[in-house]
Design a protein around this motif. Structure first.
Motif, PDB file in Angstrom:
ATOM      1  N   ASN A 197       0.840  -1.193   0.000  1.00 15.62           N
ATOM      2  CA  ASN A 197       0.000   0.000   0.000  1.00 15.62           C
ATOM      3  C   ASN A 197       0.880   1.249   0.000  1.00 15.62           C
ATOM      4  N   ALA A 198       1.867   1.281   0.881  1.00 11.16           N
ATOM      5  CA  ALA A 198       2.749   2.442   0.982  1.00 11.16           C
ATOM      6  C   ALA A 198       3.552   2.645  -0.299  1.00 11.16           C
ATOM      7  N   LYS A 199       4.034   1.556  -0.902  1.00 14.71           N
ATOM      8  CA  LYS A 199       4.831   1.655  -2.125  1.00 14.71           C
ATOM      9  C   LYS A 199       4.012   2.262  -3.276  1.00 14.71           C
ATOM     10  N   LEU A 200       2.819   1.733  -3.491  1.00 16.63           N
ATOM     11  CA  LEU A 200       1.996   2.230  -4.590  1.00 16.63           C
ATOM     12  C   LEU A 200       1.527   3.651  -4.329  1.00 16.63           C
ATOM     13  N   GLN A 201       1.220   3.948  -3.069  1.00 16.08           N
ATOM     14  CA  GLN A 201       0.784   5.291  -2.727  1.00 16.08           C
ATOM     15  C   GLN A 201       1.896   6.307  -2.999  1.00 16.08           C
ATOM     16  N   THR A 202       3.098   5.970  -2.627  1.00 16.54           N
ATOM     17  CA  THR A 202       4.238   6.856  -2.886  1.00 16.54           C
ATOM     18  C   THR A 202       4.463   7.039  -4.385  1.00 16.54           C
ATOM     19  N   GLN A 203       4.326   5.962  -5.151  1.00 20.26           N
ATOM     20  CA  GLN A 203       4.533   6.043  -6.602  1.00 20.26           C
ATOM     21  C   GLN A 203       3.488   6.933  -7.262  1.00 20.26           C
ATOM     22  N   GLN A 204       2.250   6.827  -6.818  1.00 21.02           N
ATOM     23  CA  GLN A 204       1.208   7.671  -7.400  1.00 21.02           C
ATOM     24  C   GLN A 204       1.422   9.133  -7.036  1.00 21.02           C
ATOM     25  N   GLU A 205       1.907   9.392  -5.847  1.00 21.57           N
ATOM     26  CA  GLU A 205       2.194  10.764  -5.452  1.00 21.57           C
ATOM     27  C   GLU A 205       3.312  11.347  -6.306  1.00 21.57           C
TER      28      GLU A 205
ATOM     29  N   VAL B 104      10.802  -8.559  -9.813  1.00 19.21           N
ATOM     30  CA  VAL B 104       9.516  -8.258 -10.425  1.00 19.21           C
ATOM     31  C   VAL B 104       8.367  -8.566  -9.465  1.00 19.21           C
ATOM     32  N   TYR B 105       7.442  -7.594  -9.317  1.00 22.41           N
ATOM     33  CA  TYR B 105       6.159  -7.848  -8.695  1.00 22.41           C
ATOM     34  C   TYR B 105       5.182  -8.212  -9.804  1.00 22.41           C
ATOM     35  N   THR B 106       4.444  -9.306  -9.636  1.00 22.78           N
ATOM     36  CA  THR B 106       3.440  -9.714 -10.619  1.00 22.78           C
ATOM     37  C   THR B 106       2.058  -9.611  -9.993  1.00 22.78           C
ATOM     38  N   PHE B 107       1.210  -8.780 -10.608  1.00 24.93           N
ATOM     39  CA  PHE B 107      -0.164  -8.603 -10.161  1.00 24.93           C
ATOM     40  C   PHE B 107      -1.082  -9.302 -11.162  1.00 24.93           C
ATOM     41  N   THR B 108      -2.088 -10.006 -10.694  1.00 25.80           N
ATOM     42  CA  THR B 108      -3.096 -10.609 -11.570  1.00 25.80           C
ATOM     43  C   THR B 108      -4.476 -10.208 -11.076  1.00 25.80           C
ATOM     44  N   MET B 109      -5.392 -10.036 -12.024  1.00 24.55           N
ATOM     45  CA  MET B 109      -6.762  -9.641 -11.683  1.00 24.55           C
ATOM     46  C   MET B 109      -7.676  -9.994 -12.844  1.00 24.55           C
ATOM     47  N   PRO B 110      -8.942 -10.251 -12.575  1.00 27.19           N
ATOM     48  CA  PRO B 110      -9.887 -10.511 -13.670  1.00 27.19           C
ATOM     49  C   PRO B 110     -10.207  -9.221 -14.416  1.00 27.19           C
ATOM     50  N   ILE B 111     -10.554  -9.358 -15.688  1.00 23.50           N
ATOM     51  CA  ILE B 111     -10.979  -8.212 -16.487  1.00 23.50           C
ATOM     52  C   ILE B 111     -12.417  -7.871 -16.121  1.00 23.50           C
TER      53      ILE B 111
ATOM     54  N   VAL C   2       0.028  -7.824 -14.674  1.00 24.87           N
ATOM     55  CA  VAL C   2       0.878  -6.640 -14.734  1.00 24.87           C
ATOM     56  C   VAL C   2       2.171  -6.925 -13.979  1.00 24.87           C
ATOM     57  N   ASP C   3       3.312  -6.692 -14.624  1.00 24.32           N
ATOM     58  CA  ASP C   3       4.616  -6.828 -13.983  1.00 24.32           C
ATOM     59  C   ASP C   3       5.207  -5.446 -13.751  1.00 24.32           C
ATOM     60  N   LEU C   4       5.602  -5.172 -12.502  1.00 24.43           N
ATOM     61  CA  LEU C   4       6.259  -3.918 -12.145  1.00 24.43           C
ATOM     62  C   LEU C   4       7.628  -4.208 -11.549  1.00 24.43           C
ATOM     63  N   SER C   5       8.539  -3.291 -11.749  1.00 24.50           N
ATOM     64  CA  SER C   5       9.873  -3.424 -11.167  1.00 24.50           C
ATOM     65  C   SER C   5       9.790  -3.322  -9.644  1.00 24.50           C
ATOM     66  N   VAL C   6      10.478  -4.218  -8.945  1.00 22.55           N
ATOM     67  CA  VAL C   6      10.499  -4.178  -7.486  1.00 22.55           C
ATOM     68  C   VAL C   6      11.169  -2.903  -6.988  1.00 22.55           C
ATOM     69  N   ASN C   7      12.235  -2.486  -7.649  1.00 22.57           N
ATOM     70  CA  ASN C   7      13.022  -1.347  -7.177  1.00 22.57           C
ATOM     71  C   ASN C   7      12.372   0.002  -7.471  1.00 22.57           C
TER      72      ASN C   7
ATOM     73  N   LYS D 198       6.868  -3.039 -16.542  1.00 20.88           N
ATOM     74  CA  LYS D 198       7.722  -3.939 -17.318  1.00 20.88           C
ATOM     75  C   LYS D 198       6.916  -4.720 -18.349  1.00 20.88           C
ATOM     76  N   LYS D 199       5.716  -5.160 -17.962  1.00 24.91           N
ATOM     77  CA  LYS D 199       4.929  -5.976 -18.894  1.00 24.91           C
ATOM     78  C   LYS D 199       3.456  -5.957 -18.493  1.00 24.91           C
ATOM     79  N   VAL D 200       2.582  -6.014 -19.511  1.00 26.47           N
ATOM     80  CA  VAL D 200       1.145  -6.201 -19.317  1.00 26.47           C
ATOM     81  C   VAL D 200       0.711  -7.323 -20.254  1.00 26.47           C
ATOM     82  N   VAL D 201      -0.005  -8.311 -19.722  1.00 23.31           N
ATOM     83  CA  VAL D 201      -0.477  -9.436 -20.538  1.00 23.31           C
ATOM     84  C   VAL D 201      -1.974  -9.612 -20.311  1.00 23.31           C
TER      85      VAL D 201
END
Length: 331
Positions: free
Chosen positions: A30-38, A144-151, A163-168, A173-176
């Motif tokens: 939560n903190a990581k994504l919140q910081t990135q969006q800011e 790599v962080y890999t997120f999966t979710m239904p459409i 969705v693949d995002l860089s850990v650092n 990195k990738k969307v499939v």
């Protein structure tokens, strides 16, 4: 203009983010994504990517270049494997546009496409989806962080998104996109990502973008205009192929689903589509218009403008027919 609600991140993740093996805790992510969006809300970015679309008759490869200045100002240039830009999706203060530089053609329409379908191209929308989807699962492997979710909403073409995002850096990195059989339909591999780009107002001017490309000239061979038949006709049969002019064909299909497909060489200029909305054909933008049951899907591919009209086809079925024309050779 660039505000992103941190509260949405907290609520979305707390409700639905399931951590997999090696992934950080819910609060940590939560903190990581919140910081990135800011960070993103105070900056802009440019990204490039390669997109591969799998079809029954093979695959198509596209080049994607995204320039994002704010949620209200961005452009997505779509080109071939050799990075020749064919069409550009533009959002600015005047609305939404699809631009074809080689044809000097501009379509103008309404709607907020980014929130509806633009998430696979726009990084801010990727982050928004990860923070608000109620069924996100995340795992970590290497860097790599890999997120999966239904459409959502469900459709007949794709069922799941990864969705693949860089850990650092949390950069994309990738969307499939996967179908119901868990086969990759669309794969986007990001090749570059940078923030703090200096843009000019002209960079998002559809008229200037329309005149920025090399205009395609018509050769003698090109003038012998022939039509493209869709591979997917949903059980219908073609009962008409009428050449309306030297550069205009009308095809009619009848059966369980009746539809017509018109194909022609478009003229330069601006075309308004009242009530139209942008539809992504995975590498080729299209505009959907119509009222009641009768709908029309329009797109440009390889210098030809297509118009698919039906009062029986669903939007997903219209997209299937449209995509099946890609890679086909005119008769």
């Amino acid at each position: 203009m660039r505000r992103v609600s941190g509260m949405l991140v907290a609520v979305g993740l707390a409700a639905g983010l399931a951590a997999g093996c090696g992934a950080p805790s819910r609060d940590a992510m939560n903190a990581k994504l919140q910081t990135q969006q800011e960070k993103l809300s105070a900056s802009n970015y440019q990204s490039t990517a390669k997109m591969t679309v799998q079809m029954e008759n093979g695959s198509q490869t596209y080049y994607i270049e995204t320039d994002y200045d704010s949620p209200e100002v961005y452009k997505i240039a779509l080109g071939d494997a050799n990075k020749n830009i064919n069409q550009i999706i533009v959002r600015n203060g005047s609305g939404m546009f699809v631009v074809s530089p080689t044809l000097q053609k501009v379509f103008r329409f309404n709607g907020n496409w980014a929130q509806n379908q633009g998430h696979i191209y726009l990084y801010d929308q990727i982050l928004h989806q990860l923070s608000t989807s109620p069924d996100v699962k995340v795992s970590k492997k290497g860097d790599v962080y890999t997120f999966t979710m239904p459409i959502t909403p469900e459709n007949d073409i794709v069922a799941k998104q990864q969705v693949d995002l860089s850990v650092n850096t949390l950069e994309p990195k990738k969307v499939v996109l996967y179908d119901k059989e868990n086969k990759a339909v669309v794969t986007i591999e990001f090749t570059s990502f940078q923030t703090g780009v200096k843009y000019q107002q002209a960079d998002f001017d559809p008229q200037k973008l329309a005149s920025s490309g090399a205009v395609k000239t018509t050769t003698v061979q090109d003038s012998q205009f022939t039509f493209v038949e869709p591979q997917e006709i949903l059980g219908d049969k073609q009962d008409l192929s009428d050449q309306l002019s030297a550069t205009d064909w009308l095809l009619r299909y009848t059966g369980p689903y009746d539809f017509t497909l018109e194909e022609w060489r478009p003229d330069p200029g601006v075309a308004g589509v009242p009530g139209g909305k942008l539809v992504d054909l995975f590498g080729v933008p299209a505009v959907l218009a119509g009222s009641g049951n009768a709908q029309r899907l329009m797109w440009i591919h390889n210098g030809v403008q297509f118009s698919l009209t039906s009062d029986k086809l669903s939007l997903d079925q219209m997209k299937e027919v449209a995509i099946s024309t890609f890679g086909q050779v005119g008769k």
